[in-house]
Design a protein around this motif. Structure first.
Motif, PDB file in Angstrom:
ATOM      1  N   ALA A  38       0.841  -1.205   0.000  1.00  0.00           N
ATOM      2  CA  ALA A  38       0.000   0.000   0.000  1.00  0.00           C
ATOM      3  C   ALA A  38       0.873   1.250   0.000  1.00  0.00           C
ATOM      4  CB  ALA A  38      -0.910  -0.013   1.230  1.00  0.00           C
ATOM      5  N   PHE A  39       1.964   1.203   0.783  1.00  0.00           N
ATOM      6  CA  PHE A  39       2.886   2.337   0.852  1.00  0.00           C
ATOM      7  C   PHE A  39       3.478   2.630  -0.521  1.00  0.00           C
ATOM      8  CE2 PHE A  39       5.740   5.238   2.862  1.00  0.00           C
ATOM      9  CZ  PHE A  39       6.982   5.083   2.258  1.00  0.00           C
ATOM     10  N   ILE A  40       3.904   1.566  -1.219  1.00  0.00           N
ATOM     11  CA  ILE A  40       4.516   1.748  -2.542  1.00  0.00           C
ATOM     12  C   ILE A  40       3.500   2.301  -3.528  1.00  0.00           C
ATOM     13  CG2 ILE A  40       5.521   0.524  -4.511  1.00  0.00           C
ATOM     14  CD1 ILE A  40       6.937  -1.292  -2.500  1.00  0.00           C
ATOM     15  N   ALA A  41       2.268   1.790  -3.462  1.00  0.00           N
ATOM     16  CA  ALA A  41       1.231   2.298  -4.369  1.00  0.00           C
ATOM     17  C   ALA A  41       0.992   3.781  -4.114  1.00  0.00           C
ATOM     18  CB  ALA A  41      -0.055   1.499  -4.172  1.00  0.00           C
ATOM     19  N   ALA A  42       0.994   4.168  -2.823  1.00  0.00           N
ATOM     20  CA  ALA A  42       0.776   5.576  -2.475  1.00  0.00           C
ATOM     21  C   ALA A  42       1.921   6.441  -2.965  1.00  0.00           C
ATOM     22  CB  ALA A  42       0.613   5.708  -0.962  1.00  0.00           C
ATOM     23  N   GLU A  43       3.140   5.939  -2.833  1.00  0.00           N
ATOM     24  CA  GLU A  43       4.296   6.706  -3.294  1.00  0.00           C
ATOM     25  C   GLU A  43       4.243   6.914  -4.798  1.00  0.00           C
ATOM     26  OE1 GLU A  43       7.270   7.800  -1.193  1.00  0.00           O
ATOM     27  OE2 GLU A  43       5.431   7.753  -0.023  1.00  0.00           O
ATOM     28  N   LYS A  44       3.802   5.859  -5.496  1.00  0.00           N
ATOM     29  CA  LYS A  44       3.715   5.970  -6.952  1.00  0.00           C
ATOM     30  C   LYS A  44       2.655   6.991  -7.343  1.00  0.00           C
ATOM     31  CE  LYS A  44       5.275   1.507  -8.755  1.00  0.00           C
ATOM     32  NZ  LYS A  44       5.958   1.989  -9.915  1.00  0.00           N
ATOM     33  N   GLN A  45       1.550   7.005  -6.565  1.00  0.00           N
ATOM     34  CA  GLN A  45       0.497   7.982  -6.827  1.00  0.00           C
ATOM     35  C   GLN A  45       1.044   9.397  -6.698  1.00  0.00           C
ATOM     36  OE1 GLN A  45      -3.406   7.933  -6.286  1.00  0.00           O
ATOM     37  NE2 GLN A  45      -3.203   6.165  -7.632  1.00  0.00           N
ATOM     38  N   LYS A  46       1.887   9.576  -5.690  1.00  0.00           N
ATOM     39  CA  LYS A  46       2.468  10.904  -5.471  1.00  0.00           C
ATOM     40  C   LYS A  46       3.446  11.257  -6.583  1.00  0.00           C
ATOM     41  CE  LYS A  46       3.119  10.358  -0.637  1.00  0.00           C
ATOM     42  NZ  LYS A  46       4.167  10.529   0.387  1.00  0.00           N
ATOM     43  N   GLY A  47       3.748  10.295  -7.435  1.00  0.00           N
ATOM     44  CA  GLY A  47       4.658  10.562  -8.536  1.00  0.00           C
ATOM     45  C   GLY A  47       6.103  10.514  -8.142  1.00  0.00           C
ATOM     46  N   LEU A  48       6.396   9.880  -6.973  1.00  0.00           N
ATOM     47  CA  LEU A  48       7.780   9.860  -6.499  1.00  0.00           C
ATOM     48  C   LEU A  48       8.616   8.819  -7.221  1.00  0.00           C
ATOM     49  CD1 LEU A  48       7.304  10.454  -2.704  1.00  0.00           C
ATOM     50  CD2 LEU A  48       8.478  11.907  -4.332  1.00  0.00           C
ATOM     51  N   ALA A  49       7.972   7.748  -7.693  1.00  0.00           N
ATOM     52  CA  ALA A  49       8.741   6.747  -8.450  1.00  0.00           C
ATOM     53  C   ALA A  49       8.424   6.983  -9.916  1.00  0.00           C
ATOM     54  CB  ALA A  49       8.339   5.347  -8.027  1.00  0.00           C
ATOM     55  N   VAL A  50       9.389   7.494 -10.628  1.00  0.00           N
ATOM     56  CA  VAL A  50       9.125   7.854 -12.015  1.00  0.00           C
ATOM     57  C   VAL A  50       9.406   6.669 -12.917  1.00  0.00           C
ATOM     58  CG1 VAL A  50       9.670   9.480 -13.848  1.00  0.00           C
ATOM     59  CG2 VAL A  50       9.815  10.186 -11.447  1.00  0.00           C
ATOM     60  N   GLU A  51       8.367   5.967 -13.296  1.00  0.00           N
ATOM     61  CA  GLU A  51       8.542   4.847 -14.218  1.00  0.00           C
ATOM     62  C   GLU A  51       7.804   5.207 -15.502  1.00  0.00           C
ATOM     63  OE1 GLU A  51      10.706   2.223 -11.705  1.00  0.00           O
ATOM     64  OE2 GLU A  51      10.050   1.881 -13.756  1.00  0.00           O
ATOM     65  N   VAL A  52       8.566   5.538 -16.493  1.00  0.00           N
ATOM     66  CA  VAL A  52       7.931   5.930 -17.749  1.00  0.00           C
ATOM     67  C   VAL A  52       7.444   4.693 -18.472  1.00  0.00           C
ATOM     68  CG1 VAL A  52       8.311   7.056 -19.963  1.00  0.00           C
ATOM     69  CG2 VAL A  52       9.464   7.899 -17.934  1.00  0.00           C
ATOM     70  N   GLY A  53       6.211   4.729 -18.906  1.00  0.00           N
ATOM     71  CA  GLY A  53       5.729   3.585 -19.664  1.00  0.00           C
ATOM     72  C   GLY A  53       4.490   2.989 -19.009  1.00  0.00           C
ATOM     73  N   VAL A  54       4.445   1.691 -18.974  1.00  0.00           N
ATOM     74  CA  VAL A  54       3.242   1.007 -18.480  1.00  0.00           C
ATOM     75  C   VAL A  54       3.070   1.229 -16.981  1.00  0.00           C
ATOM     76  CG1 VAL A  54       2.127  -1.229 -18.335  1.00  0.00           C
ATOM     77  CG2 VAL A  54       3.633  -0.734 -20.251  1.00  0.00           C
ATOM     78  N   GLU A  55       1.857   1.488 -16.556  1.00  0.00           N
ATOM     79  CA  GLU A  55       1.558   1.640 -15.136  1.00  0.00           C
ATOM     80  C   GLU A  55       1.584   0.253 -14.507  1.00  0.00           C
ATOM     81  OE1 GLU A  55       1.816   4.535 -13.576  1.00  0.00           O
ATOM     82  OE2 GLU A  55       1.263   3.105 -12.013  1.00  0.00           O
ATOM     83  N   LEU A  56       2.534   0.002 -13.636  1.00  0.00           N
ATOM     84  CA  LEU A  56       2.698  -1.331 -13.108  1.00  0.00           C
ATOM     85  C   LEU A  56       2.119  -1.463 -11.701  1.00  0.00           C
ATOM     86  CD1 LEU A  56       6.352  -2.007 -14.262  1.00  0.00           C
ATOM     87  CD2 LEU A  56       4.271  -2.884 -15.287  1.00  0.00           C
ATOM     88  N   ASP A  57       1.443  -2.553 -11.467  1.00  0.00           N
ATOM     89  CA  ASP A  57       0.905  -2.884 -10.166  1.00  0.00           C
ATOM     90  C   ASP A  57       1.987  -3.664  -9.432  1.00  0.00           C
ATOM     91  OD1 ASP A  57      -2.295  -4.359  -9.276  1.00  0.00           O
ATOM     92  OD2 ASP A  57      -1.051  -2.804  -8.367  1.00  0.00           O
ATOM     93  N   ILE A  58       2.388  -3.194  -8.251  1.00  0.00           N
ATOM     94  CA  ILE A  58       3.478  -3.870  -7.556  1.00  0.00           C
ATOM     95  C   ILE A  58       2.938  -4.767  -6.458  1.00  0.00           C
ATOM     96  CG2 ILE A  58       5.497  -3.530  -6.071  1.00  0.00           C
ATOM     97  CD1 ILE A  58       6.098  -2.831  -8.889  1.00  0.00           C
ATOM     98  N   LYS A  59       3.349  -6.037  -6.507  1.00  0.00           N
ATOM     99  CA  LYS A  59       2.934  -6.997  -5.479  1.00  0.00           C
ATOM    100  C   LYS A  59       4.130  -7.247  -4.579  1.00  0.00           C
ATOM    101  CE  LYS A  59       2.337 -11.288  -6.326  1.00  0.00           C
ATOM    102  NZ  LYS A  59       1.988 -12.694  -6.277  1.00  0.00           N
ATOM    103  N   VAL A  60       3.889  -7.267  -3.272  1.00  0.00           N
ATOM    104  CA  VAL A  60       4.983  -7.455  -2.315  1.00  0.00           C
ATOM    105  C   VAL A  60       4.891  -8.821  -1.666  1.00  0.00           C
ATOM    106  CG1 VAL A  60       6.031  -6.591  -0.198  1.00  0.00           C
ATOM    107  CG2 VAL A  60       5.000  -4.986  -1.806  1.00  0.00           C
ATOM    108  N   ALA A  61       6.020  -9.502  -1.545  1.00  0.00           N
ATOM    109  CA  ALA A  61       6.052 -10.781  -0.827  1.00  0.00           C
ATOM    110  C   ALA A  61       7.190 -10.746   0.183  1.00  0.00           C
ATOM    111  CB  ALA A  61       6.262 -11.933  -1.810  1.00  0.00           C
ATOM    112  N   LEU A  62       6.872 -11.129   1.436  1.00  0.00           N
ATOM    113  CA  LEU A  62       7.890 -11.201   2.485  1.00  0.00           C
ATOM    114  C   LEU A  62       8.004 -12.647   2.936  1.00  0.00           C
ATOM    115  CD1 LEU A  62       7.794  -8.068   2.769  1.00  0.00           C
ATOM    116  CD2 LEU A  62       7.717  -8.384   5.212  1.00  0.00           C
ATOM    117  N   SER A  63       9.224 -13.147   3.043  1.00  0.00           N
ATOM    118  CA  SER A  63       9.361 -14.519   3.519  1.00  0.00           C
ATOM    119  C   SER A  63      10.604 -14.663   4.391  1.00  0.00           C
ATOM    120  CB  SER A  63       9.440 -15.482   2.335  1.00  0.00           C
ATOM    121  OG  SER A  63      10.424 -15.054   1.438  1.00  0.00           O
ATOM    122  N   SER A  64      10.584 -15.669   5.254  1.00  0.00           N
ATOM    123  CA  SER A  64      11.728 -15.953   6.122  1.00  0.00           C
ATOM    124  C   SER A  64      12.564 -17.057   5.510  1.00  0.00           C
ATOM    125  CB  SER A  64      11.239 -16.431   7.495  1.00  0.00           C
ATOM    126  OG  SER A  64      10.920 -15.354   8.301  1.00  0.00           O
TER     127      SER A  64
END
Lengths: 131, 287
Positions: free
Chosen positions: B40-66
């Motif tokens: 959710a944090f990454i999606a919000a940052e992208k909305q703010k335009g802080l991560a400039v990825e030119v091109g396709v709007e990408l949905d980022i999925k996060v996975a955490l594992s031990s």
């Protein structure tokens, strides 16, 4: 007088004034500078090690570029009974303070400060290091 | 004792290194929650335009594992792996998930740090990342905010690079495939000069064998003798004093390391040894 290594060229011997203090400069970034100092020490008369020799390690502001073992330098200082000073020449404040400190040491070694000899200065410095 | 399949992802990738201070109130049981919050944090940052990825709007999925296998002793915390995958919105097939960034926290024989830390703190001092810097900074910011920790790039001094090349050049491998290479940069010239010094791996191993007195033990004196031999050999042939130049990168068949804090591990057999050394560097940067 500045020299890149010892011994000093013999041609200038008769013109050279009395040497009161030798400061060996070691650049923390250069292993070669430590090796150079170690070889040059062999050319220093034993009487100088009664307070008229000092090791100055420069570049300590950038430990990320460190290429020498600082504990080895401290051991060198102990082996030769001479103080080891650390400084960063790129910082003006530290540079000026270090220069003032060396100047003070030089005044004492040259006998300009009554009541304090080179030997007493060195034993004072060593005592505060141990503390 | 280390499952090679689980650790295969570590090999042959250039990892950027960071030191991390202990994490406050990190709970192993809440990994799914953390993944959701980080996503959710990454999606919000992208909305703010802080991560400039030119091109396709990408949905980022996060996975955490031990990763229980990636640790030194039982006192170490199991490693924590963070993976960011993208799913192109244009495609609806779930098999389109592409790994865009990975980072993992670990501690290999990091007792020096974990012994002296109060309860409620989790020690994972080494952080390794692979992928775009923009994602690294987003993941780092989220961890800093959530667990009150601090990240710092881990620089590797020429002194430590010398240790690495001496240690790794001495490792016995079935086939020594690549040369031992040292890269130096020469300071204070009008145009920067890089010197690359390559040594046949068997020669390097033979040299280290004559220098090392006790197997399993390495001293600073032995590393100095090893390096001095290499410097002297080079000086004899080229009249250049490498000991006055800056060692910036070392490469061996086991691993390679750059002074900016970038490593590549090539051999699974020596993975624990390499991670142990890097953990030690991370801890000394923290303390």
């Amino acid at each position: 007088h500045i020299a890149t290594s010892l011994p000093l060229p013999s041609e200038g011997d008769h013109l050279r004034p009395r040497i009161d203090l030798i400061v060996f400069m070691i650049d923390i970034k250069s292993k070669y500078s430590l090796k150079n100092v170690e070889t040059s020490l062999a050319y220093v008369d034993a009487s100088f090690f009664l307070g008229k020799v000092c090791f100055l390690v420069t570049g300590v502001g950038r430990m990320n570029a460190c290429n020498i073992d600082t504990s080895a330098v401290c051991k060198l200082g102990e082996a030769y009974c001479s103080p080891v000073l650390f400084c960063e020449l790129e910082l003006e404040g530290v540079r000026v303070a270090t220069a003032q400190r060396l100047l003070r040491m030089l005044q004492i070694c040259a006998g300009h400060i009554p009541g304090v000899s080179a030997l007493s200065l060195v034993s004072l410095m060593r005592k505060s290091d141990d503390d | 004792n280390v499952d090679p399949q689980k650790t295969a992802f570590v090999l042959r990738k250039a990892w950027t290194l960071y030191s991390v201070t202990p994490l406050y109130r990190f709970r192993r049981g809440r990994l799914r929650d953390y993944a959701r919050l980080l996503g959710a944090f990454i999606a919000a940052e992208k909305q703010k335009g802080l991560a400039v990825e030119v091109g396709v709007e990408l949905d980022i999925k996060v996975a955490l594992s031990s990763l229980a296998d990636l640790r030194g002793s039982e006192q170490d915390q199991a490693a924590l792996l963070v993976q960011l995958s993208s799913r192109s919105q244009a495609s609806s097939r779930s098999s389109e998930d592409k790994l865009v960034w990975s980072g993992w926290f670990c501690s290999v024989y990091g007792e020096d740090l974990s012994e002296n830390v109060p309860e409620d703190f989790t020690c994972l001092p080494l952080f390794l990342t692979h992928g775009a810097e923009s994602y690294t900074s987003m993941v780092g910011s989220w961890f800093q905010k959530t667990f009150d920790c601090c990240f710092r790039r881990l620089a590797i001094s020429p002194l430590n690079l010398s240790w690495m090349v001496a240690m790794w050049a001495g490792c016995k491998l079935d086939r020594a495939t690549s040369a031992v290479e040292l890269v130096f940069s020469v300071p204070r010239l009008s145009q920067p000069l890089d010197i690359s010094y390559a040594i046949h791996p068997e020669d390097a191993q033979a040299l280290w064998d004559t220098v090392q007195k006790t197997p399993e033990e390495i001293t600073q004196e032995e590393v100095d003798v090893f390096m001095d031999c290499l410097y002297a050999h080079f000086h004899r042939h080229f009249k250049i004093r490498l000991s006055a130049a800056k060692l910036v990168k070392v490469s061996t068949a086991v691993a390679s390391a750059h002074c900016d804090g970038i490593v590549k591990i090539l051999h699974s057999q020596y993975l624990p040894g390499v991670l142990m050394l890097l953990t030690e560097l991370a801890i000394s940067q923290i303390q």
